[in-house]
Design a protein around this motif. Structure first.
Motif, PDB file in Angstrom:
ATOM      1  N   TYR A  99       0.936  -1.257  -0.054  1.00  0.00           N
ATOM      2  CA  TYR A  99       0.096   0.135  -0.115  1.00  0.00           C
ATOM      3  C   TYR A  99       0.895   1.178   0.207  1.00  0.00           C
ATOM      4  O   TYR A  99       0.460   2.336  -0.098  1.00  0.00           O
ATOM      5  N   PHE A 100       2.339   0.983  -0.023  1.00  0.00           N
ATOM      6  CA  PHE A 100       3.075   2.266  -0.080  1.00  0.00           C
ATOM      7  C   PHE A 100       3.326   2.971  -1.416  1.00  0.00           C
ATOM      8  O   PHE A 100       3.025   4.018  -1.664  1.00  0.00           O
ATOM      9  N   ARG A 101       3.098   1.953  -2.499  1.00  0.00           N
ATOM     10  CA  ARG A 101       3.087   2.770  -3.716  1.00  0.00           C
ATOM     11  C   ARG A 101       1.793   2.634  -4.685  1.00  0.00           C
ATOM     12  O   ARG A 101       1.340   3.299  -5.527  1.00  0.00           O
ATOM     13  N   ASP A 102       0.957   1.452  -4.066  1.00  0.00           N
ATOM     14  CA  ASP A 102      -0.504   1.319  -4.817  1.00  0.00           C
ATOM     15  C   ASP A 102      -0.365   1.334  -6.130  1.00  0.00           C
ATOM     16  O   ASP A 102      -1.099   1.919  -7.128  1.00  0.00           O
ATOM     17  N   PHE A 103       0.852   0.567  -6.718  1.00  0.00           N
ATOM     18  CA  PHE A 103       0.885   0.374  -8.382  1.00  0.00           C
ATOM     19  C   PHE A 103      -0.200  -0.487  -8.844  1.00  0.00           C
ATOM     20  O   PHE A 103      -0.469  -0.504 -10.071  1.00  0.00           O
ATOM     21  N   SER A 104      -0.987  -1.298  -8.033  1.00  0.00           N
ATOM     22  CA  SER A 104      -2.134  -1.663  -8.552  1.00  0.00           C
ATOM     23  C   SER A 104      -3.468  -1.659  -7.364  1.00  0.00           C
ATOM     24  O   SER A 104      -2.937  -1.556  -6.313  1.00  0.00           O
ATOM     25  N   PRO A 105      -4.368  -1.624  -7.893  1.00  0.00           N
ATOM     26  CA  PRO A 105      -5.630  -1.193  -6.833  1.00  0.00           C
ATOM     27  C   PRO A 105      -5.467  -2.275  -5.746  1.00  0.00           C
ATOM     28  O   PRO A 105      -5.322  -3.491  -5.986  1.00  0.00           O
ATOM     29  N   ARG A 106      -6.075  -1.695  -4.520  1.00  0.00           N
ATOM     30  CA  ARG A 106      -5.786  -2.680  -3.310  1.00  0.00           C
ATOM     31  C   ARG A 106      -6.837  -4.040  -3.532  1.00  0.00           C
ATOM     32  O   ARG A 106      -6.392  -5.004  -3.188  1.00  0.00           O
ATOM     33  N   PRO A 107      -8.024  -3.846  -3.935  1.00  0.00           N
ATOM     34  CA  PRO A 107      -8.626  -5.088  -4.298  1.00  0.00           C
ATOM     35  C   PRO A 107      -7.965  -5.924  -5.024  1.00  0.00           C
ATOM     36  O   PRO A 107      -8.107  -7.246  -4.865  1.00  0.00           O
ATOM     37  N   ALA A 108      -7.408  -5.517  -6.174  1.00  0.00           N
ATOM     38  CA  ALA A 108      -6.780  -6.297  -7.243  1.00  0.00           C
ATOM     39  C   ALA A 108      -5.544  -7.321  -6.445  1.00  0.00           C
ATOM     40  O   ALA A 108      -5.174  -8.361  -6.471  1.00  0.00           O
ATOM     41  N   GLN A 109      -4.782  -6.362  -5.429  1.00  0.00           N
ATOM     42  CA  GLN A 109      -3.647  -6.857  -4.695  1.00  0.00           C
ATOM     43  C   GLN A 109      -4.265  -7.998  -3.779  1.00  0.00           C
ATOM     44  O   GLN A 109      -3.477  -9.151  -3.749  1.00  0.00           O
ATOM     45  N   ARG A 110      -5.184  -7.822  -3.098  1.00  0.00           N
ATOM     46  CA  ARG A 110      -5.901  -8.739  -2.228  1.00  0.00           C
ATOM     47  C   ARG A 110      -6.352 -10.093  -2.940  1.00  0.00           C
ATOM     48  O   ARG A 110      -5.930 -11.240  -2.414  1.00  0.00           O
ATOM     49  N   ARG A 111      -6.795  -9.884  -3.960  1.00  0.00           N
ATOM     50  CA  ARG A 111      -7.382 -10.959  -4.951  1.00  0.00           C
ATOM     51  C   ARG A 111      -6.222 -11.807  -5.165  1.00  0.00           C
ATOM     52  O   ARG A 111      -6.179 -13.061  -5.085  1.00  0.00           O
ATOM     53  N   ALA A 112      -5.315 -11.199  -5.771  1.00  0.00           N
ATOM     54  CA  ALA A 112      -3.913 -11.893  -6.338  1.00  0.00           C
ATOM     55  C   ALA A 112      -3.302 -12.695  -5.126  1.00  0.00           C
ATOM     56  O   ALA A 112      -2.617 -13.760  -5.166  1.00  0.00           O
ATOM     57  N   PHE A 113      -3.153 -11.985  -4.098  1.00  0.00           N
ATOM     58  CA  PHE A 113      -2.591 -12.588  -2.888  1.00  0.00           C
ATOM     59  C   PHE A 113      -3.212 -13.731  -2.226  1.00  0.00           C
ATOM     60  O   PHE A 113      -2.694 -14.699  -2.017  1.00  0.00           O
ATOM     61  N   GLU A 114      -4.511 -13.662  -2.253  1.00  0.00           N
ATOM     62  CA  GLU A 114      -5.322 -14.883  -1.881  1.00  0.00           C
ATOM     63  C   GLU A 114      -5.143 -16.045  -2.825  1.00  0.00           C
ATOM     64  O   GLU A 114      -5.174 -17.165  -2.226  1.00  0.00           O
ATOM     65  N   GLN A 115      -5.228 -15.784  -3.995  1.00  0.00           N
ATOM     66  CA  GLN A 115      -5.040 -16.959  -5.051  1.00  0.00           C
ATOM     67  C   GLN A 115      -3.567 -17.529  -4.903  1.00  0.00           C
ATOM     68  O   GLN A 115      -3.535 -18.770  -4.963  1.00  0.00           O
ATOM     69  N   GLN A 116      -2.675 -16.674  -4.456  1.00  0.00           N
ATOM     70  CA  GLN A 116      -1.352 -17.237  -4.250  1.00  0.00           C
ATOM     71  C   GLN A 116      -1.197 -17.955  -3.027  1.00  0.00           C
ATOM     72  O   GLN A 116      -0.621 -19.099  -3.038  1.00  0.00           O
ATOM     73  N   LEU A 117      -1.680 -17.508  -2.040  1.00  0.00           N
ATOM     74  CA  LEU A 117      -1.871 -18.400  -0.886  1.00  0.00           C
ATOM     75  C   LEU A 117      -2.677 -19.501  -1.136  1.00  0.00           C
ATOM     76  O   LEU A 117      -2.208 -20.757  -0.456  1.00  0.00           O
ATOM     77  N   GLN A 118      -3.507 -19.879  -1.927  1.00  0.00           N
ATOM     78  CA  GLN A 118      -4.352 -21.114  -2.116  1.00  0.00           C
ATOM     79  C   GLN A 118      -3.155 -21.988  -3.026  1.00  0.00           C
ATOM     80  O   GLN A 118      -3.298 -23.231  -2.659  1.00  0.00           O
ATOM     81  N   ILE A 119      -2.458 -21.462  -3.882  1.00  0.00           N
ATOM     82  CA  ILE A 119      -1.413 -22.334  -4.532  1.00  0.00           C
ATOM     83  C   ILE A 119      -0.546 -22.789  -3.506  1.00  0.00           C
ATOM     84  O   ILE A 119      -0.072 -24.079  -3.626  1.00  0.00           O
ATOM     85  N   ALA A 120      -0.068 -22.158  -2.429  1.00  0.00           N
ATOM     86  CA  ALA A 120       0.706 -22.595  -1.298  1.00  0.00           C
ATOM     87  C   ALA A 120       0.251 -23.651  -0.538  1.00  0.00           C
ATOM     88  O   ALA A 120       0.712 -24.785  -0.397  1.00  0.00           O
ATOM     89  N   VAL A 121      -1.205 -23.514  -0.287  1.00  0.00           N
ATOM     90  CA  VAL A 121      -1.915 -24.563   0.199  1.00  0.00           C
ATOM     91  C   VAL A 121      -1.953 -25.782  -0.651  1.00  0.00           C
ATOM     92  O   VAL A 121      -1.644 -26.839  -0.148  1.00  0.00           O
ATOM     93  N   ASP A 122      -2.058 -25.718  -1.815  1.00  0.00           N
ATOM     94  CA  ASP A 122      -2.384 -27.041  -2.836  1.00  0.00           C
ATOM     95  C   ASP A 122      -0.889 -27.567  -3.007  1.00  0.00           C
ATOM     96  O   ASP A 122      -0.890 -28.856  -3.147  1.00  0.00           O
ATOM     97  N   THR A 123       0.165 -26.932  -2.946  1.00  0.00           N
ATOM     98  CA  THR A 123       1.435 -27.430  -3.460  1.00  0.00           C
ATOM     99  C   THR A 123       2.162 -27.570  -2.232  1.00  0.00           C
ATOM    100  O   THR A 123       3.346 -28.344  -2.453  1.00  0.00           O
TER     101      THR A 123
END
Length: 264
Positions: A99-123
């Motif tokens: 949130y320091f630079r906000d180069f991507s909108p915060r909702p998009a950041q949260r979605r991308a983060f959640e999806q990658q956490l799911q990858i960590a769960v799966d792998t």
């Protein structure tokens, strides 16, 4: 000393003209293994390719940095999963919130983060995490995955005492960079690093960024590179009140266990 740099952006174009020489200087400085950061759809495949070119020396992560969160589509998710199926790719990320630079909108950041956490769960692969000025949302998102994630490292830690202890309370690992050597911004880390248990502490350059400001003489190009990991560990050892050989050995053992790396 045998050092492990857990985060170097060696696919950066500033290394295109002398990457082999950079790796040779790193080896001469005691860096025995490096993890190449994958932080976008473009650079994560490049990180894997570089690791395959230097087996036993280089490993890779695969992920999408919050700066690039808008590129995280269903196709991108499939690409990250495919990359993480390779043994040379040892962690999910770099992912998180910024949130320091906000180069991507915060909702998009949260979605991308959640999806990658799911990858960590799966792998069941460890996480290589980024957090800047987003601590509350970062912790909230991680708590949504309580009990399902494996190991995690908050890379390039620059935060507060409260943030550090929040991470340590979760048994997460901490990555320390040359930010420690910045008298303008990193002075608080000099005290905080004493609180990091040896089996939770790892070191990284984040090259080509964050050239340690205490390196003398400073290179004219100001580019950081993995050979300066030796300088970082010397400063870190001094701040922890340890012999440099102890700090080096402990951080390397911790990194090898975290990323499941073979002996160099």
């Amino acid at each position: 000393m045998q050092l492990i740099d857990i985060g170097a952006n060696l696919t950066h174009d500033s290394f295109d003209h002398d990457r082999d020489a950079v790796l040779q200087r790193a080896r001469e400085a005691g860096v025995s293994q490096l993890v190449v950061t994958g932080a976008s759809r473009e650079h994560s495949p490049k990180a894997l390719a570089l690791a395959r070119k230097h087996p036993g020396l280089l490993y890779a992560t695969a992920g999408v940095h919050p700066h690039h969160a808008t590129e995280y589509t269903a196709e991108c998710d499939a690409e990250m999963r495919a990359l993480l199926s390779h043994s040379e790719v040892v962690a999910v990320g770099e992912c998180g919130l910024d949130y320091f630079r906000d180069f991507s909108p915060r909702p998009a950041q949260r979605r991308a983060f959640e999806q990658q956490l799911q990858i960590a769960v799966d792998t069941r692969k460890p996480l290589f995490l980024h957090q800047r000025d987003a601590h509350a949302d970062f912790m909230s998102t991680m708590r949504n995955f309580d009990g399902r994630l494996g190991a995690a490292v908050v890379h390039c830690f620059t935060g507060t005492r409260e943030e550090l202890f929040d991470y340590l309370d979760q048994d997460w690992h901490i990555g320390i960079t040359g930010w420690l050597c910045d008298e303008r911004r990193g002075q608080h880390l000099r005290e905080l690093v004493r609180n990091i248990p040896a089996d939770r502490l790892m070191i990284e350059t984040d090259a080509p960024y964050l050239l340690p400001r205490t390196v003398k003489p400073a290179p004219s190009h100001r580019r950081n590179e993995p050979m300066y990991l030796a300088h970082i560990v010397e400063e870190l050892a001094r701040d922890r009140g340890e012999d440099v050989a102890v700090t080096a050995a402990n951080s390397s053992a911790t990194a090898r266990a975290f990323f499941r790396l073979p002996a160099a």
